[in-house]
Design a protein around this motif. Sequence first.
Motif, PDB file in Angstrom:
ATOM      1  N   MET A   1      -0.037  -6.803  21.192  1.00 40.89           N
ATOM      2  CA  MET A   1       0.949  -6.654  19.983  1.00 40.89           C
ATOM      3  C   MET A   1       0.944  -5.083  19.528  1.00 40.89           C
ATOM      4  O   MET A   1      -0.352  -4.627  19.504  1.00 40.89           O
ATOM      5  CB  MET A   1       0.827  -7.411  18.942  1.00 40.89           C
ATOM      6  N   SER A   2       1.949  -4.362  19.676  1.00 49.94           N
ATOM      7  CA  SER A   2       1.578  -2.769  19.500  1.00 49.94           C
ATOM      8  C   SER A   2       1.391  -2.664  17.573  1.00 49.94           C
ATOM      9  O   SER A   2       1.587  -3.537  16.837  1.00 49.94           O
ATOM     10  CB  SER A   2       3.023  -2.102  19.350  1.00 49.94           C
ATOM     11  N   PHE A   3       1.016  -1.510  17.308  1.00 53.42           N
ATOM     12  CA  PHE A   3       0.675  -1.269  15.823  1.00 53.42           C
ATOM     13  C   PHE A   3       1.714  -1.537  14.897  1.00 53.42           C
ATOM     14  O   PHE A   3       1.766  -2.188  14.029  1.00 53.42           O
ATOM     15  CB  PHE A   3      -0.013   0.222  15.804  1.00 53.42           C
ATOM     16  N   GLU A   4       2.656  -1.048  15.454  1.00 52.67           N
ATOM     17  CA  GLU A   4       4.018  -0.973  14.513  1.00 52.67           C
ATOM     18  C   GLU A   4       4.458  -2.612  14.247  1.00 52.67           C
ATOM     19  O   GLU A   4       4.797  -2.779  13.386  1.00 52.67           O
ATOM     20  CB  GLU A   4       5.166  -0.127  14.775  1.00 52.67           C
ATOM     21  N   THR A   5       4.535  -3.078  15.463  1.00 53.14           N
ATOM     22  CA  THR A   5       4.945  -4.500  15.680  1.00 53.14           C
ATOM     23  C   THR A   5       4.082  -5.376  14.816  1.00 53.14           C
ATOM     24  O   THR A   5       4.605  -6.160  14.023  1.00 53.14           O
ATOM     25  CB  THR A   5       4.946  -5.139  17.134  1.00 53.14           C
ATOM     26  N   ASP A   6       2.826  -5.174  14.850  1.00 57.02           N
ATOM     27  CA  ASP A   6       1.802  -5.802  14.093  1.00 57.02           C
ATOM     28  C   ASP A   6       2.129  -5.750  12.545  1.00 57.02           C
ATOM     29  O   ASP A   6       2.096  -6.374  11.776  1.00 57.02           O
ATOM     30  CB  ASP A   6       0.484  -5.603  14.286  1.00 57.02           C
ATOM     31  N   LEU A   7       2.298  -4.311  12.025  1.00 53.22           N
ATOM     32  CA  LEU A   7       2.478  -3.998  10.712  1.00 53.22           C
ATOM     33  C   LEU A   7       3.883  -4.803  10.260  1.00 53.22           C
ATOM     34  O   LEU A   7       3.941  -5.242   9.230  1.00 53.22           O
ATOM     35  CB  LEU A   7       2.720  -2.770  10.457  1.00 53.22           C
ATOM     36  N   GLU A   8       4.875  -4.630  11.019  1.00 50.32           N
ATOM     37  CA  GLU A   8       6.094  -5.375  10.761  1.00 50.32           C
ATOM     38  C   GLU A   8       6.100  -6.767  10.507  1.00 50.32           C
ATOM     39  O   GLU A   8       6.677  -7.217   9.490  1.00 50.32           O
ATOM     40  CB  GLU A   8       7.211  -4.800  11.638  1.00 50.32           C
ATOM     41  N   GLU A   9       5.250  -7.350  11.130  1.00 49.99           N
ATOM     42  CA  GLU A   9       5.266  -8.842  11.274  1.00 49.99           C
ATOM     43  C   GLU A   9       4.370  -9.246   9.883  1.00 49.99           C
ATOM     44  O   GLU A   9       4.857 -10.016   9.273  1.00 49.99           O
ATOM     45  CB  GLU A   9       4.662  -9.459  12.294  1.00 49.99           C
ATOM     46  N   ALA A  10       3.363  -8.594   9.616  1.00 46.16           N
ATOM     47  CA  ALA A  10       2.764  -8.919   8.172  1.00 46.16           C
ATOM     48  C   ALA A  10       3.582  -8.486   7.410  1.00 46.16           C
ATOM     49  O   ALA A  10       3.764  -9.106   6.146  1.00 46.16           O
ATOM     50  CB  ALA A  10       1.511  -7.838   8.406  1.00 46.16           C
ATOM     51  N   ALA A  11       4.455  -7.364   7.312  1.00 41.76           N
ATOM     52  CA  ALA A  11       5.406  -7.215   6.066  1.00 41.76           C
ATOM     53  C   ALA A  11       6.418  -8.421   5.955  1.00 41.76           C
ATOM     54  O   ALA A  11       6.806  -8.689   4.897  1.00 41.76           O
ATOM     55  CB  ALA A  11       6.105  -5.703   6.179  1.00 41.76           C
ATOM     56  N   ARG A  12       6.707  -8.586   7.096  1.00 41.89           N
ATOM     57  CA  ARG A  12       8.190  -9.736   7.132  1.00 41.89           C
ATOM     58  C   ARG A  12       7.395 -10.910   6.582  1.00 41.89           C
ATOM     59  O   ARG A  12       8.188 -11.667   5.527  1.00 41.89           O
ATOM     60  CB  ARG A  12       8.404 -10.033   8.496  1.00 41.89           C
TER      61      ARG A  12
END
Length: 89
Positions: A1-12
């Motif tokens: 999982m990419s850095f940005e995808t990981d942060l987006e999932e956490a934010a979602r």
Amino acid sequence: MSFETDLEEAAREELERACTLGWKELSAHTPWGDNFEGFTPAGREVTFERSYLWDGEAGGDIRVEVTVYEAHAYEEGVTLNRTLRQTLA
């Protein structure tokens, strides 16, 4: 999982939790915000910021905003928001 995808999932995930209370419950506490330390789905240590803001005039719609970032890199974080509409009963 990419850095940005990981942060987006956490934010979602956090945005979903932040919106579990309805407009009526949140309106008594708006404007309000907090932050806390936690972990993303991939295990990165991050800061979560949660804000409840009036989206225009006080007493109207509430904008729920969640930002997730690593402590040393706020500018590389992800911010998501959702508007809770005021409904007249």
